[in-house]
Scaffold this motif. Structure first.
Motif, PDB file in Angstrom:
ATOM      1  N   GLY A 245      -2.456  23.363  48.197  1.00  0.00           N
ATOM      2  CA  GLY A 245      -2.158  24.124  47.187  1.00  0.00           C
ATOM      3  C   GLY A 245      -1.658  23.482  46.042  1.00  0.00           C
ATOM      4  N   LEU A 246      -0.487  22.853  46.206  1.00  0.00           N
ATOM      5  CA  LEU A 246       0.201  22.302  45.216  1.00  0.00           C
ATOM      6  C   LEU A 246      -0.665  21.370  44.276  1.00  0.00           C
ATOM      7  CD1 LEU A 246       3.511  21.962  47.175  1.00  0.00           C
ATOM      8  CD2 LEU A 246       3.146  23.553  45.084  1.00  0.00           C
ATOM      9  N   PRO A 247      -1.233  20.437  45.010  1.00  0.00           N
ATOM     10  CA  PRO A 247      -1.838  19.296  44.048  1.00  0.00           C
ATOM     11  C   PRO A 247      -2.965  20.054  43.183  1.00  0.00           C
ATOM     12  CG  PRO A 247      -1.711  18.614  46.259  1.00  0.00           C
ATOM     13  CD  PRO A 247      -1.306  19.970  46.345  1.00  0.00           C
ATOM     14  N   LEU A 248      -3.521  21.279  43.799  1.00  0.00           N
ATOM     15  CA  LEU A 248      -4.517  22.026  42.857  1.00  0.00           C
ATOM     16  C   LEU A 248      -3.843  22.658  41.750  1.00  0.00           C
ATOM     17  CD1 LEU A 248      -7.061  23.679  45.500  1.00  0.00           C
ATOM     18  CD2 LEU A 248      -7.502  21.999  43.903  1.00  0.00           C
ATOM     19  N   ALA A 249      -2.770  23.278  41.919  1.00  0.00           N
ATOM     20  CA  ALA A 249      -2.235  24.014  41.078  1.00  0.00           C
ATOM     21  C   ALA A 249      -1.631  22.954  39.931  1.00  0.00           C
ATOM     22  CB  ALA A 249      -0.935  24.633  41.592  1.00  0.00           C
ATOM     23  N   LEU A 250      -1.152  21.820  40.488  1.00  0.00           N
ATOM     24  CA  LEU A 250      -0.556  20.767  39.577  1.00  0.00           C
ATOM     25  C   LEU A 250      -1.761  20.327  38.597  1.00  0.00           C
ATOM     26  CD1 LEU A 250       2.332  19.393  39.006  1.00  0.00           C
ATOM     27  CD2 LEU A 250       1.424  17.319  40.439  1.00  0.00           C
ATOM     28  N   ALA A 251      -2.985  19.962  39.389  1.00  0.00           N
ATOM     29  CA  ALA A 251      -4.159  19.748  38.565  1.00  0.00           C
ATOM     30  C   ALA A 251      -4.431  20.751  37.157  1.00  0.00           C
ATOM     31  CB  ALA A 251      -5.306  19.590  39.242  1.00  0.00           C
ATOM     32  N   ALA A 252      -4.297  21.925  37.716  1.00  0.00           N
ATOM     33  CA  ALA A 252      -4.458  23.060  36.658  1.00  0.00           C
ATOM     34  C   ALA A 252      -3.248  22.941  35.646  1.00  0.00           C
ATOM     35  CB  ALA A 252      -4.291  24.408  37.485  1.00  0.00           C
ATOM     36  N   ALA A 253      -2.180  22.811  35.978  1.00  0.00           N
ATOM     37  CA  ALA A 253      -1.110  22.800  34.948  1.00  0.00           C
ATOM     38  C   ALA A 253      -1.299  21.658  33.951  1.00  0.00           C
ATOM     39  CB  ALA A 253       0.382  22.557  35.521  1.00  0.00           C
ATOM     40  N   THR A 254      -1.785  20.387  34.553  1.00  0.00           N
ATOM     41  CA  THR A 254      -2.020  19.412  33.751  1.00  0.00           C
ATOM     42  C   THR A 254      -3.167  19.586  32.506  1.00  0.00           C
ATOM     43  OG1 THR A 254      -1.315  17.990  35.731  1.00  0.00           O
ATOM     44  CG2 THR A 254      -2.609  16.721  33.901  1.00  0.00           C
ATOM     45  N   VAL A 255      -4.143  20.155  33.164  1.00  0.00           N
ATOM     46  CA  VAL A 255      -5.266  20.587  32.044  1.00  0.00           C
ATOM     47  C   VAL A 255      -4.972  21.596  31.074  1.00  0.00           C
ATOM     48  CG1 VAL A 255      -7.654  21.679  32.112  1.00  0.00           C
ATOM     49  CG2 VAL A 255      -7.012  19.842  33.891  1.00  0.00           C
ATOM     50  N   ALA A 256      -4.209  22.541  31.691  1.00  0.00           N
ATOM     51  CA  ALA A 256      -3.504  23.305  30.586  1.00  0.00           C
ATOM     52  C   ALA A 256      -2.879  22.768  29.349  1.00  0.00           C
ATOM     53  CB  ALA A 256      -2.581  24.298  31.572  1.00  0.00           C
ATOM     54  N   MET A 257      -1.731  21.866  29.861  1.00  0.00           N
ATOM     55  CA  MET A 257      -1.255  21.168  28.880  1.00  0.00           C
ATOM     56  C   MET A 257      -2.111  20.586  27.943  1.00  0.00           C
ATOM     57  SD  MET A 257       1.999  19.145  31.037  1.00  0.00           S
ATOM     58  CE  MET A 257       2.327  18.455  29.475  1.00  0.00           C
ATOM     59  N   LEU A 258      -3.214  20.130  28.164  1.00  0.00           N
ATOM     60  CA  LEU A 258      -4.177  19.269  27.408  1.00  0.00           C
ATOM     61  C   LEU A 258      -4.855  20.482  26.890  1.00  0.00           C
ATOM     62  CD1 LEU A 258      -5.518  16.676  26.787  1.00  0.00           C
ATOM     63  CD2 LEU A 258      -6.992  17.023  28.398  1.00  0.00           C
ATOM     64  N   ALA A 259      -5.326  21.466  27.108  1.00  0.00           N
ATOM     65  CA  ALA A 259      -6.147  22.604  26.417  1.00  0.00           C
ATOM     66  C   ALA A 259      -5.466  23.204  25.675  1.00  0.00           C
ATOM     67  CB  ALA A 259      -6.497  23.443  27.455  1.00  0.00           C
ATOM     68  N   PHE A 260      -4.036  23.476  25.751  1.00  0.00           N
ATOM     69  CA  PHE A 260      -3.195  23.984  24.558  1.00  0.00           C
ATOM     70  C   PHE A 260      -2.119  23.099  23.857  1.00  0.00           C
ATOM     71  CE2 PHE A 260      -4.425  27.213  27.909  1.00  0.00           C
ATOM     72  CZ  PHE A 260      -4.855  28.216  27.217  1.00  0.00           C
TER      73      PHE A 260
ATOM     74  N   GLY B 236       6.765  21.278  36.211  1.00  0.00           N
ATOM     75  CA  GLY B 236       7.931  20.584  36.760  1.00  0.00           C
ATOM     76  C   GLY B 236       8.232  21.249  38.284  1.00  0.00           C
ATOM     77  N   ALA B 237       7.968  22.549  38.291  1.00  0.00           N
ATOM     78  CA  ALA B 237       8.287  23.460  39.547  1.00  0.00           C
ATOM     79  C   ALA B 237       7.517  22.922  40.608  1.00  0.00           C
ATOM     80  CB  ALA B 237       8.221  24.867  39.420  1.00  0.00           C
ATOM     81  N   LEU B 238       6.191  22.655  40.442  1.00  0.00           N
ATOM     82  CA  LEU B 238       5.061  22.364  41.452  1.00  0.00           C
ATOM     83  C   LEU B 238       5.554  21.036  41.804  1.00  0.00           C
ATOM     84  CD1 LEU B 238       2.285  23.861  39.334  1.00  0.00           C
ATOM     85  CD2 LEU B 238       2.783  24.735  41.793  1.00  0.00           C
ATOM     86  N   ASN B 239       5.649  20.133  40.917  1.00  0.00           N
ATOM     87  CA  ASN B 239       5.703  18.872  41.134  1.00  0.00           C
ATOM     88  C   ASN B 239       7.017  18.452  42.074  1.00  0.00           C
ATOM     89  OD1 ASN B 239       5.088  15.812  40.747  1.00  0.00           O
ATOM     90  ND2 ASN B 239       7.179  15.622  39.896  1.00  0.00           N
ATOM     91  N   ALA B 240       8.000  19.104  41.684  1.00  0.00           N
ATOM     92  CA  ALA B 240       9.259  19.005  42.561  1.00  0.00           C
ATOM     93  C   ALA B 240       8.966  19.493  44.206  1.00  0.00           C
ATOM     94  CB  ALA B 240      10.363  19.854  42.257  1.00  0.00           C
ATOM     95  N   ALA B 241       8.081  20.533  44.328  1.00  0.00           N
ATOM     96  CA  ALA B 241       7.921  21.082  45.365  1.00  0.00           C
ATOM     97  C   ALA B 241       7.189  19.973  46.496  1.00  0.00           C
ATOM     98  CB  ALA B 241       7.076  22.309  45.524  1.00  0.00           C
TER      99      ALA B 241
END
Length: 400
Positions: free
Chosen positions: A289-304, A319-324
């Protein structure tokens, strides 16, 4: 005053010995903090480094890659080399190499010298991390190993939280070279602390390099290493180039950049805390789950990307997801290769550092040839592939 090496089956009864033991853990924690700060400081200084050394930002990103290459080599061979010497001397030698690297970076007259210096740093990174867990297992009794590892990873969290924003801020005041000069006295102090605190840890039986590669003959280990490389490669394909993304898309000032990086780093403490709390009962779900969520956060940075506050929220989540993620893979290592901790540690470090090297190179190629948006999308794709590789987690379970 030094103390004798302690195995996992015996603890030193004297309180003074216990204090000395935890002092040794403290110096390893400081070494971790200095390593993380030194390794990833160029990320927050990428633009001025590139400008000063007449390189593209993609080329400057390869300063991350080259340290990864040497870290891979060091992690594969360090167990064999360390098996012939007192572990205390090996750790101090590695810290000395880090000190030399920082001085060389600070005085680098051109891009080639910078790359040589980063290569030296990679030797310390690979060597230290490959030996860290096995060393802690020799310093404290088995019951204290989780606590000792947690303390050591605190150094990771502190450096992740504060190195990038402080580096970015100080870089605007004293220049990027000055930032690396600031690190020098801290590493020197760490070396002196090691001299007084680390015990003599006599060499044990040699650990052949072939043993590391033989671990790949275990199917669950081979699959895990693929997942590790995709996860860390995807994360660093994006993370290495956050500064040019924030400068171009969000158009941040240096103080705003420092604030965003601080938020990302502080969120890492949250990610580490909750990962430590949940990993015992949800390890494989987190690994997927963590890589999926990190991918979503990365795309969100680009989208917004044009909204400062939206990007800030996405970066905190990132940052929270990557540290986990390192917490989860370290836990898997203690279960999946528990019979070969030093060889398994070397293999894991090699996979991570190779992934960082290739990920940073991949992101830099996309940046120079296409756009910064392609860099973030490429990183997200690798993260999704990592989640698919882990799947339900059954393929990562050993037969034991």
């Amino acid at each position: 005053m030094r103390f004798d090496t302690v195995t996992n089956s015996a603890a030193l009864p004297l309180a003074s010995s216990r204090r000395e033991r935890w002092s040794a853990i403290g110096t390893m924690t400081m070494c971790v903090a200095m390593l993380i700060a030194s390794e990833f400081m160029p990320i927050s200084l990428l633009t001025p480094i590139a400008a000063d050394l007449h390189a593209t930002e993609g080329m400057a990103g390869q300063a991350i890659s080259i340290s990864g290459l040497f870290a891979v080599i060091a992690s594969l061979f360090i167990a064999t080399v360390a098996g012939r010497f007192d572990r205390r001397r090996v750790l101090m030698a590695l810290t000395g190499v880090m000190l030399a690297s920082l001085v060389l970076i600070a005085i680098a007259p051109n891009f080639a010298v910078l790359m040589v210096a980063r290569g030296l740093l990679g030797i310390t990174i690979g060597g230290f991390w490959a030996l860290a867990t096995a060393t802690i297992m020799r310093l404290v009794p088995a019951a204290d190993v989780p606590k000792a590892l947690g303390i050591m990873y605190t150094g990771n969290g502190m450096a992740t939280a504060f190195a990038a924003p402080i580096g970015s801020y100080l870089g605007g005041i004293i220049g990027w070279r000055g930032v690396f000069w600031v690190l020098v006295p801290f590493v020197l102090a760490n070396l002196l602390w090691q001299w007084f605190s680390l015990p003599s840890m006599p060499p044990r039986a040699t650990n052949p390099v072939g043993k590391v590669f033989r671990l790949l003959g275990r199917p669950h280990v081979a699959i895990a290493m693929v997942a590790v490389m995709l996860t860390f490669g995807g994360a660093f394909a994006a993370f290495t180039y956050f500064r040019p993304f924030l400068e171009r898309y969000t158009q941040v000032t240096v103080p705003e950049l420092s604030l965003l990086l601080l938020g990302l780093g502080v969120a890492g403490f949250i990610g580490t805390y909750y990962a430590s709390a949940w990993v015992g009962r949800s390890l494989y779900r987190l690994l997927m789950g963590l890589p999926l969520a990190l991918a979503a956060a990365t795309v969100a940075m680009l989208a917004f990307g044009h909204s400062f506050w939206a990007v800030a929220v996405a970066m905190v989540a990132w940052g929270a997801l990557n540290a986990a993620i390192p917490v989860c893979w370290s836990t898997w290592l203690s279960r999946g290769i528990e019979d070969e901790p030093e060889s398994g540690g070397g293999l894991m470090v090699a996979a991570i550092q190779l992934a960082i090297m290739l990920g940073a190179a991949f992101g830099g190629m996309l940046l120079d040839r296409i756009s910064i948006a392609a860099t973030l999308i490429g990183g997200a794709v690798l993260l999704v592939l990592a989640a698919l590789t882990v799947g339900s987690g059954r393929r990562l379970m050993g037969r034991g």
